[in-house]
Design a protein around this motif. Structure first.
Motif, PDB file in Angstrom:
ATOM      1  N   ALA A  64     -19.996  -1.024  92.238  1.00 58.64           N
ATOM      2  CA  ALA A  64     -20.349   0.281  91.671  1.00 58.64           C
ATOM      3  C   ALA A  64     -19.799   0.387  90.258  1.00 58.64           C
ATOM      4  O   ALA A  64     -18.706  -0.097  89.966  1.00 58.64           O
ATOM      5  CB  ALA A  64     -19.776   1.402  92.532  1.00 58.64           C
ATOM      6  N   THR A  65     -20.574   1.006  89.391  1.00 63.54           N
ATOM      7  CA  THR A  65     -20.097   1.195  88.022  1.00 63.54           C
ATOM      8  C   THR A  65     -19.466   2.564  87.814  1.00 63.54           C
ATOM      9  O   THR A  65     -18.662   2.732  86.919  1.00 63.54           O
ATOM     10  CB  THR A  65     -21.230   0.983  86.995  1.00 63.54           C
ATOM     11  OG1 THR A  65     -22.272   1.917  87.253  1.00 63.54           O
ATOM     12  CG2 THR A  65     -21.778  -0.433  87.080  1.00 63.54           C
ATOM     13  N   ASP A  66     -19.848   3.544  88.646  1.00 67.16           N
ATOM     14  CA  ASP A  66     -19.255   4.873  88.551  1.00 67.16           C
ATOM     15  C   ASP A  66     -19.601   5.666  89.804  1.00 67.16           C
ATOM     16  O   ASP A  66     -20.544   5.326  90.530  1.00 67.16           O
ATOM     17  CB  ASP A  66     -19.761   5.609  87.310  1.00 67.16           C
ATOM     18  CG  ASP A  66     -18.771   6.648  86.797  1.00 67.16           C
ATOM     19  OD1 ASP A  66     -17.740   6.892  87.459  1.00 67.16           O
ATOM     20  OD2 ASP A  66     -19.032   7.207  85.723  1.00 67.16           O
ATOM     21  N   ALA A  67     -18.852   6.735  90.047  1.00 70.16           N
ATOM     22  CA  ALA A  67     -19.106   7.610  91.193  1.00 70.16           C
ATOM     23  C   ALA A  67     -18.536   8.988  90.904  1.00 70.16           C
ATOM     24  O   ALA A  67     -17.580   9.129  90.145  1.00 70.16           O
ATOM     25  CB  ALA A  67     -18.463   7.024  92.449  1.00 70.16           C
ATOM     26  N   VAL A  95     -23.381  12.754 102.481  1.00 72.95           N
ATOM     27  CA  VAL A  95     -24.450  11.879 102.009  1.00 72.95           C
ATOM     28  C   VAL A  95     -23.977  11.125 100.766  1.00 72.95           C
ATOM     29  O   VAL A  95     -23.215  11.655  99.958  1.00 72.95           O
ATOM     30  CB  VAL A  95     -25.751  12.678 101.732  1.00 72.95           C
ATOM     31  CG1 VAL A  95     -25.562  13.673 100.619  1.00 72.95           C
ATOM     32  CG2 VAL A  95     -26.924  11.784 101.428  1.00 72.95           C
ATOM     33  N   LEU A  96     -24.430   9.880 100.658  1.00 68.29           N
ATOM     34  CA  LEU A  96     -24.176   9.050  99.478  1.00 68.29           C
ATOM     35  C   LEU A  96     -25.516   8.846  98.792  1.00 68.29           C
ATOM     36  O   LEU A  96     -26.488   8.451  99.439  1.00 68.29           O
ATOM     37  CB  LEU A  96     -23.589   7.705  99.906  1.00 68.29           C
ATOM     38  CG  LEU A  96     -23.327   6.688  98.809  1.00 68.29           C
ATOM     39  CD1 LEU A  96     -22.222   7.177  97.879  1.00 68.29           C
ATOM     40  CD2 LEU A  96     -22.953   5.345  99.419  1.00 68.29           C
ATOM     41  N   ASP A 119     -24.557  -0.843 101.368  1.00 65.45           N
ATOM     42  CA  ASP A 119     -23.339  -1.647 101.409  1.00 65.45           C
ATOM     43  C   ASP A 119     -22.135  -0.846 100.917  1.00 65.45           C
ATOM     44  O   ASP A 119     -21.024  -0.981 101.437  1.00 65.45           O
ATOM     45  CB  ASP A 119     -23.500  -2.935 100.596  1.00 65.45           C
ATOM     46  CG  ASP A 119     -24.519  -3.879 101.208  1.00 65.45           C
ATOM     47  OD1 ASP A 119     -24.668  -3.877 102.449  1.00 65.45           O
ATOM     48  OD2 ASP A 119     -25.179  -4.606 100.445  1.00 65.45           O
ATOM     49  N   LEU A 120     -22.360  -0.003  99.927  1.00 66.99           N
ATOM     50  CA  LEU A 120     -21.288   0.872  99.447  1.00 66.99           C
ATOM     51  C   LEU A 120     -20.946   1.903 100.519  1.00 66.99           C
ATOM     52  O   LEU A 120     -19.786   2.223 100.746  1.00 66.99           O
ATOM     53  CB  LEU A 120     -21.688   1.543  98.139  1.00 66.99           C
ATOM     54  CG  LEU A 120     -21.910   0.587  96.961  1.00 66.99           C
ATOM     55  CD1 LEU A 120     -22.496   1.322  95.769  1.00 66.99           C
ATOM     56  CD2 LEU A 120     -20.623  -0.125  96.587  1.00 66.99           C
ATOM     57  N   THR A 158     -13.130   7.777  94.076  1.00 66.86           N
ATOM     58  CA  THR A 158     -12.203   6.813  93.470  1.00 66.86           C
ATOM     59  C   THR A 158     -12.361   5.437  94.109  1.00 66.86           C
ATOM     60  O   THR A 158     -12.374   4.413  93.403  1.00 66.86           O
ATOM     61  CB  THR A 158     -10.746   7.308  93.608  1.00 66.86           C
ATOM     62  OG1 THR A 158     -10.637   8.556  92.929  1.00 66.86           O
ATOM     63  CG2 THR A 158      -9.766   6.319  93.019  1.00 66.86           C
ATOM     64  N   LEU A 159     -12.512   5.387  95.438  1.00 63.07           N
ATOM     65  CA  LEU A 159     -12.722   4.109  96.132  1.00 63.07           C
ATOM     66  C   LEU A 159     -13.967   3.395  95.597  1.00 63.07           C
ATOM     67  O   LEU A 159     -13.948   2.180  95.391  1.00 63.07           O
ATOM     68  CB  LEU A 159     -12.892   4.341  97.629  1.00 63.07           C
ATOM     69  CG  LEU A 159     -11.660   4.277  98.486  1.00 63.07           C
ATOM     70  CD1 LEU A 159     -11.984   4.677  99.914  1.00 63.07           C
ATOM     71  CD2 LEU A 159     -11.051   2.893  98.462  1.00 63.07           C
ATOM     72  N   LEU A 160     -15.031   4.162  95.380  1.00 62.03           N
ATOM     73  CA  LEU A 160     -16.252   3.530  94.878  1.00 62.03           C
ATOM     74  C   LEU A 160     -16.127   3.126  93.417  1.00 62.03           C
ATOM     75  O   LEU A 160     -16.654   2.093  93.020  1.00 62.03           O
ATOM     76  CB  LEU A 160     -17.449   4.453  95.070  1.00 62.03           C
ATOM     77  CG  LEU A 160     -17.961   4.559  96.499  1.00 62.03           C
ATOM     78  CD1 LEU A 160     -19.270   5.326  96.538  1.00 62.03           C
ATOM     79  CD2 LEU A 160     -18.141   3.195  97.140  1.00 62.03           C
TER      80      LEU A 160
END
Length: 166
Positions: free
Chosen positions: A21-24, A65-66, A48-49, A13-15
């Protein structure tokens, strides 16, 4: 695949609310790792995200992991969680890793460096490589070369290289 935890949903939700960011989506990999897949906009680097999450969330709420993706997958199967579009949240854990992370953060202008970070993926170039090598060799009494820096896949690998040479 099991369902992601509520804390990982908070990170997603934060991203989603981040302008870069356009979606996560929060996913759980087959090996149990908590994966956060993000679709960054063209002007935003994934690291950066990651740094935004690292600065905003408690360590227990961070994903393992992202991963940057073009479109969100239905699950974590097939995601490359080790490639250049992925960033971990594993903090440096040895004294050499911690010292090296401090030097990298200073040289690259980043608030945090993870143990699995790669110099080039963080925006390192030939000018910062020269400065980083000078500082590392001076402060850690290491004999690193440019070839060492470019051939090692991560900060942890370079720290191990320094420790072996001592």
């Amino acid at each position: 695949m099991s369902a992601p935890s509520a804390d990982l949903d908070t990170a997603a939700t934060l991203l989603r609310d981040h302008p870069g960011a356009t979606d996560a989506a929060a996913l759980r990999a087959a090996d149990g790792r908590r994966v956060l897949a993000v679709v960054p906009d063209l002007a935003t680097a994934t690291v950066d995200l990651r740094d935004h999450l690292w600065e905003t969330l408690d360590p227990a709420d961070l994903p393992d992991v992202l991963v940057a993706v073009d479109t969100l997958p239905a699950d974590a199967a097939g995601l490359d969680t080790e490639g250049p579009g992925s960033h971990t949240f594993r903090a440096p854990s040895t004294p050499t890793e911690e010292d090296l992370a401090e030097i990298w953060a200073e040289t690259l202008g980043r608030p945090r460096i993870a143990a699995d970070d790669n110099f080039l993926d963080l925006g390192g170039d030939s000018m910062t490589a020269a400065l980083l090598l000078d500082l590392t060799n001076e402060r850690l009494e290491a004999g690193l070369t440019l070839g060492d820096l470019l051939s090692a896949p991560s900060l942890a690998a370079i720290a191990e290289m320094i420790d072996r040479a001592r």
